[in-house]
Design a protein around this motif. Sequence first.
Motif, PDB file in Angstrom:
ATOM      1  N   ALA A   1      83.092  -0.246  48.334  1.00 38.09           N
ATOM      2  CA  ALA A   1      82.665   0.341  49.602  1.00 38.09           C
ATOM      3  C   ALA A   1      82.354   1.823  49.430  1.00 38.09           C
ATOM      4  O   ALA A   1      81.343   2.326  49.932  1.00 38.09           O
TER       5      ALA A   1
ATOM      6  N   ALA B   1      80.450   4.665  51.634  1.00 40.90           N
ATOM      7  CA  ALA B   1      81.369   4.718  52.774  1.00 40.90           C
ATOM      8  C   ALA B   1      82.408   5.815  52.586  1.00 40.90           C
ATOM      9  O   ALA B   1      82.894   6.034  51.477  1.00 40.90           O
ATOM     10  N   ASN B   2      82.745   6.511  53.681  1.00 37.71           N
ATOM     11  CA  ASN B   2      83.828   7.488  53.608  1.00 37.71           C
ATOM     12  C   ASN B   2      85.153   6.806  53.930  1.00 37.71           C
ATOM     13  O   ASN B   2      85.196   5.600  54.204  1.00 37.71           O
TER      14      ASN B   2
ATOM     15  N   GLN C   1      85.296   4.771  57.172  1.00 42.88           N
ATOM     16  CA  GLN C   1      84.405   3.605  57.131  1.00 42.88           C
ATOM     17  C   GLN C   1      84.996   2.502  56.255  1.00 42.88           C
ATOM     18  O   GLN C   1      84.901   1.323  56.579  1.00 42.88           O
TER      19      GLN C   1
ATOM     20  N   LYS D   1      85.746  -0.962  58.039  1.00 43.60           N
ATOM     21  CA  LYS D   1      84.851  -2.076  57.738  1.00 43.60           C
ATOM     22  C   LYS D   1      85.376  -3.005  56.651  1.00 43.60           C
ATOM     23  O   LYS D   1      84.925  -4.143  56.549  1.00 43.60           O
ATOM     24  N   VAL D   2      86.270  -2.496  55.809  1.00 38.28           N
ATOM     25  CA  VAL D   2      86.715  -3.329  54.697  1.00 38.28           C
ATOM     26  C   VAL D   2      88.217  -3.614  54.755  1.00 38.28           C
ATOM     27  O   VAL D   2      88.637  -4.768  54.786  1.00 38.28           O
TER      28      VAL D   2
ATOM     29  N   PRO E   1      89.653  -5.371  58.307  1.00 37.48           N
ATOM     30  CA  PRO E   1      89.291  -6.791  58.393  1.00 37.48           C
ATOM     31  C   PRO E   1      90.016  -7.642  57.362  1.00 37.48           C
ATOM     32  O   PRO E   1      90.414  -8.764  57.645  1.00 37.48           O
ATOM     33  N   TYR E   2      90.199  -7.079  56.158  1.00 30.85           N
ATOM     34  CA  TYR E   2      90.855  -7.862  55.106  1.00 30.85           C
ATOM     35  C   TYR E   2      92.302  -8.180  55.460  1.00 30.85           C
ATOM     36  O   TYR E   2      92.792  -9.272  55.212  1.00 30.85           O
TER      37      TYR E   2
END
Lengths: 367, 268
Positions: free
Chosen positions: B163, B168-169, B172, B176-177, B180-181
């Motif tokens: 990511a 992605a910072n 983010q 986003k990662v 959700p995981y």
Amino acid sequence: MTEETVQPLIEFKNVSLDYGETKVLKKVDLEIEEGKFYTLLGPSGSGKSTILSLISGRLQPTGGDILIEGKNVNSLPSNQRKVNTVFQNYALFPNMNVYDNVAFGPSIKGFSKKKIDQLVKSMLKLVKLDDFSDREISEISGGQQQRVAIARALANQPKVLLLDEPLSALDYKLRKEMQSELRELQQRLGITFIFVTHDQEEALAMSDWIFVINDGKVEQSGSPVDIYDEPINHFVANFIGEANIVPGVMKEDYLVSFAGKDFKNVDAGMRTNERVEVVIRPEDLDIVVPSRGKLQVTIEDQSFRGDSYEITAIDDAGNEWAVQATNPAKIGQRRGLKFDPEDIHIMRLNESEEDFDARLESYEGED
Amino acid sequence: MKKNKIGNLYLWLVFIVLYVPIFYLITYSFNSGKYMHGWKGFSLIHYCQLWADTRMIEIVVDTLIIAFLSSVLATIIGTFGALWINFAKSQLTKNILLNFNSILLVSPDVIIGASFLIFFTAIGLSLGFLSVLLSHIAFSIPIVVLMVLPRLQEMPVTLTEAAEDLGANFWQVLNKVTLPYISSGIMAGFFMALTYSLDDFAVTFFVTGNGFSTLSVEIYSRARQGISLEINALSAIMFIVSLILVFIYYFISRNGNRKRTPGLEATK
């Protein structure tokens, strides 16, 4: 040094990386130009993946400088570099489908929906996955996941694509297919690929330029043909392809002595009577009747390799020779080995890459 | 084969022993008589009584509000706590933080409750809604940490690296990662915290003070004067509600698992 006309895209100057006492990289210098397919080739633990991590910014060097387009990027975080990586285990986001994985980079950049859509669709087309955009990652095969990973990295429109042993998890046939596809992709896009592998066959087949890495150093760099034909030292000769390496003495320019005999060869620029290592590739050796051979040997062993026989023979001085032959031989038989002066390659002990290149230039220029 | 039969029999026995008292209690909630013995006939009178008991309804609502608020807040705090423990660079820091977390889980509720009581009176916080809420948040956080941390630890580092590699910072990547995981762990933590809060008695008993009460504390104080069948009716409702919660949790975790298991989709 000659004046540099083209600024390299990526440059390593004396780059080192230590973890406490362990030196992972030892003063590595390398230059990467635009639009070529590079391979970092080396055994596991040699530091080749570390070089990739340094380029992408996941690691920072403990010494030396890394330049991208002439600018020092030593401490630039990875999310601000124009390079993207295809990871060994693909590292696809499991909570997103194929489309959203590829769209990740462009959407982070804040592109419009329309632009993202165009980009994702063209990338999926590029890797031949047009019909898979709605699939979940868990629903597609390893080879397809590989393609998604490539599409995701390329969707960011990088200047350099880094590939960290991306083919190692695929089976033999799929790997072969992906090799030529990757090569074709690189040529079509015209961007730089840096490919990491421990598979010398893969490196020779795909690359414009190979860096052979061992023990945190670049042992040799050059085109696949150069590296195969003129390995700089024992490690490279052994690691790239199969090689017969025997000790010898350089009597004078173009005359080498090994296995108790003198042979004409094509190497020069060494001291008189310098101790050297002699390399002859198995496929350059022919088995003939003893009287016609340059070396007399006894056949020791033989194994069938599908397209050829691998024959092991021993000469009178006790050196072992591996021969790749189309016809079988009889074990215990006396035979001769035939080879041409060009088939003999001489390696000096502990010669640096600069000295090696300079010496080649000095006498090859004479002809 | 024989071994299997004995095993099954044992399992059935265990479940019967565990569930008989509950079903006994539920059955008598429909008794038209006043006591838990001597079946006088079917009636919904105790449910009507319960409905008319405004104080009881108020306490049920308070209990639900406390459970919901405390588990939401504990889930947020606990998730960030787990992230923080996971980010800790040195293994020593990680272990120390984890052990502090576990100590809170294993220490007796009575001690936790008493220490909260001492703490709240020391800082001059009057006992009531707020003190119960704070203590419920406090004992729920370690549960959430314990549910979230394993998910975080099994998340491959390369996902974060990928990511970041794509631009992605920190936020983010988180949004986003990472989140959700670990979402299944967060949901599990939330439901665990919810049930812990709903049925906590010991800690709550210390910090409720006058006036404010939760269900478990109220049932306890009423039971001392002899259980009215109104309590049975309430318990029956609570039992059904928790059953529904368990099913919801089961379906959520099953869906989460299916998404992550390759090949399952193909066999469906």
